[in-house]
Design an enzyme around this catalytic site. Structure first.
Site, short mmCIF file in Angstrom:
data_model
loop_
_atom_site.label_atom_id
_atom_site.label_comp_id
_atom_site.label_asym_id
_atom_site.label_seq_id
_atom_site.Cartn_x
_atom_site.Cartn_y
_atom_site.Cartn_z
N LYS A 245 -4.63 -10.69 -6.67
CA LYS A 245 -5.88 -10.81 -5.89
C LYS A 245 -6.88 -9.71 -6.27
O LYS A 245 -6.48 -8.61 -6.67
CB LYS A 245 -5.55 -10.81 -4.40
CG LYS A 245 -5.78 -9.52 -3.70
CD LYS A 245 -5.76 -9.63 -2.19
CE LYS A 245 -5.99 -8.22 -1.67
NZ LYS A 245 -6.80 -8.02 -0.55
N LYS B 231 0.82 -1.22 0.00
CA LYS B 231 0.00 0.00 0.00
C LYS B 231 0.85 1.26 0.00
O LYS B 231 0.44 2.28 -0.53
CB LYS B 231 -0.97 -0.01 1.18
CG LYS B 231 -2.04 -1.07 1.00
CD LYS B 231 -3.35 -0.71 1.61
CE LYS B 231 -4.38 -1.74 1.18
NZ LYS B 231 -5.62 -1.71 1.91
N LYS C 237 -10.29 -3.84 -4.16
CA LYS C 237 -11.05 -2.61 -4.47
C LYS C 237 -10.13 -1.60 -5.15
O LYS C 237 -10.50 -0.97 -6.12
CB LYS C 237 -11.57 -1.98 -3.18
CG LYS C 237 -12.62 -2.80 -2.47
CD LYS C 237 -12.95 -2.15 -1.12
CE LYS C 237 -13.48 -3.16 -0.13
NZ LYS C 237 -12.69 -3.27 1.11
N1 AQP Z 1 -9.35 -11.22 -3.31
C1 AQP Z 1 -9.66 -11.68 -2.11
N2 AQP Z 1 -9.81 -13.01 -1.89
C2 AQP Z 1 -10.16 -13.49 -0.68
N3 AQP Z 1 -10.41 -12.70 0.39
C3 AQP Z 1 -10.27 -11.36 0.24
N4 AQP Z 1 -10.44 -10.33 1.08
C4 AQP Z 1 -10.18 -9.17 0.42
N5 AQP Z 1 -9.85 -9.42 -0.86
C5 AQP Z 1 -9.90 -10.78 -1.01
C6 AQP Z 1 -10.84 -10.46 2.48
O1 AQP Z 1 -11.96 -9.64 2.70
C7 AQP Z 1 -11.95 -9.19 4.04
C8 AQP Z 1 -12.22 -7.72 4.13
O2 AQP Z 1 -11.33 -7.04 3.27
P1 AQP Z 1 -10.91 -5.53 3.49
O3 AQP Z 1 -11.72 -4.67 2.62
O4 AQP Z 1 -10.89 -5.15 4.88
O5 AQP Z 1 -9.44 -5.70 3.11
P2 AQP Z 1 -8.65 -5.53 1.87
O6 AQP Z 1 -7.80 -6.75 1.77
O7 AQP Z 1 -7.99 -4.23 2.06
O8 AQP Z 1 -9.68 -5.49 0.64
P3 AQP Z 1 -9.29 -5.02 -0.76
O9 AQP Z 1 -10.43 -5.17 -1.67
O10 AQP Z 1 -8.03 -5.65 -1.19
O11 AQP Z 1 -9.13 -3.48 -0.53
P4 AQP Z 1 -7.96 -2.55 -0.89
O12 AQP Z 1 -7.83 -2.57 -2.38
O13 AQP Z 1 -8.42 -1.22 -0.37
O14 AQP Z 1 -6.74 -3.07 -0.19
C9 AQP Z 1 -10.59 -9.58 4.62
O15 AQP Z 1 -10.76 -10.73 5.43
C10 AQP Z 1 -9.77 -9.94 3.41
O16 AQP Z 1 -8.81 -10.94 3.70
#
Ligand code: AQP
Length: 337
Positions: free
Chosen positions: A196, A113, A199
């Protein structure tokens, strides 16, 4: 009673990675008897990257709504917004003072990040606040996707270190929680197949995205790059569409695609249409529930208000223990003896 805790950031539309990797597991756990489940929309985490202040309240509400639409039932579980329980930040600070900087700098998510965003101190502290979220409720199980394993390991380390310094071996204050991973969907790939689904990477299928938009995105998504013509045999093992079939389609369809793709018996468009059926079968009831909740927003607000009231009680009890353990002057007007 065993307690389960997990959270999700209100940083944008909830996608099928969040749903399959985490939320669906939460729903299953929420339905288990003998476990208390607490789920949190972690808005304090969402501000560790640049955010739009005017949009955050709506994003937080929408994340709660999407989670309820996806099956989280406030009659069975507790759902609340992190910022409504101030003790998260208080315990986060206590843990910050006890966590070596090096532990935080080696976190993969921080490294990723900080390449995408300017480095705010909060981004570095993210896993400390996450540890506070979990340990405030003395949760022993944390259902998450694979990307969060390292953070849960750090949470265990923070709990262990705190117990060692401030509690007795026979009466630890915090449990060492374990990550619970749904092995079938631990890391859902993005539509680009490059990594992966995230968002922030714009490679998502939104749980509440209209059917037509999902189809448009799937229609143009890459498949096996070696399969150029319809008559070329394909390799499902390198195709993200097949990875999605394994998550959404019937066993019969998965086997059919696996066989027919390899001998060019089925083209990519047919394969994608079949996949779309499976996806829509899963998402249609969620979207119908979301439409209902959009017409009845009080159901979401009520869940968040009573969820926060309940969690505040647990959090305050934990903080009383923590404050005493680390030697803070008691709140009531007593002189230290
Ligand atoms: N691609 C994924 N496959 C499986 N699990 C996933 N999680 C996120 N992406 C995947 C799981 O979703 C939960 C909540 O996610 P979050 O929004 O708190 O975390 P994140 O990993 O920051 O989500 P994003 O979409 O990847 O957001 P950005 O792009 O902002 O970093 C968690 O349990 C996570 O493991």
């Amino acid at each position: 009673m065993k307690r389960v805790f997990s959270g999700i950031q209100p940083t944008g539309e909830i996608h099928i990675g969040n749903y399959l990797g985490a939320i669906r597991n939460w729903v299953k756990i929420g339905e288990q008897i003998g476990k208390e489940a607490i789920f949190c929309i972690v808005d304090y985490h969402a501000i560790t990257i640049p955010h739009e202040a005017k949009q955050l309240p709506q994003l937080t509400f929408d994340a709660a709504l999407a989670n309820m639409a996806a099956g989280l039932d406030p009659n069975k579980i507790t759902l609340f917004a992190q910022s409504h329980v101030r003790e998260h930040v208080e315990l986060g600070w206590v843990f910050t003072t006890q966590t070596p900087l090096g532990d935080l700098e080696r976190m993969t998510q921080f490294k990723d990040k900080s390449e995408q965003h300017s480095i705010l101190a909060g981004l570095l502290m993210y896993p400390v606040l996450q540890a506070a979220d979990i340990l405030l409720y003395k949760a022993d199980t944390v259902p998450v996707g694979e990307d969060q394993i390292q953070h849960i390991e750090l949470t265990r380390e923070i709990a262990r270190r705190f117990n060692y310094r401030f509690a007795s071996e026979s009466q630890p204050i915090f449990p060492e929680p374990k990550a619970s991973i749904d092995k079938n969907a631990a890391r859902v790939l993005g539509l680009d197949g490059a990594g992966k689904m995230s968002k922030s990477k714009g490679n998502t299928i939104g749980v509440l995205e209209p059917q037509e938009t999902i189809w448009q995105n799937i229609r143009v998504a890459p498949t096996d790059p070696a399969r150029v013509r319809r008559t070329d045999p394909g390799n499902p093992d390198v195709c993200v569409m097949f990875a999605y079939h394994k998550l959404f389609s019937s066993l019969e369809n998965i086997e059919m695609v696996n066989t027919e793709c390899r001998r060019a018996g089925i083209g990519c468009v047919d394969c994608k249409k079949l996949l779309m059926q499976g996806i829509w079968q899963e998402l249609e009831p969620i979207q119908a529930k979301a439409a209902y909740l959009q017409d009845h927003p009080n159901e979401v607000t009520d869940a968040l208000v009573s969820g926060a009231d309940y969690c505040r009680g647990i959090a305050q009890d934990t903080m009383l223990e923590v404050r005493e353990a680390i030697g803070l002057l008691p709140l009531e007007s007593r002189r230290p003896s």
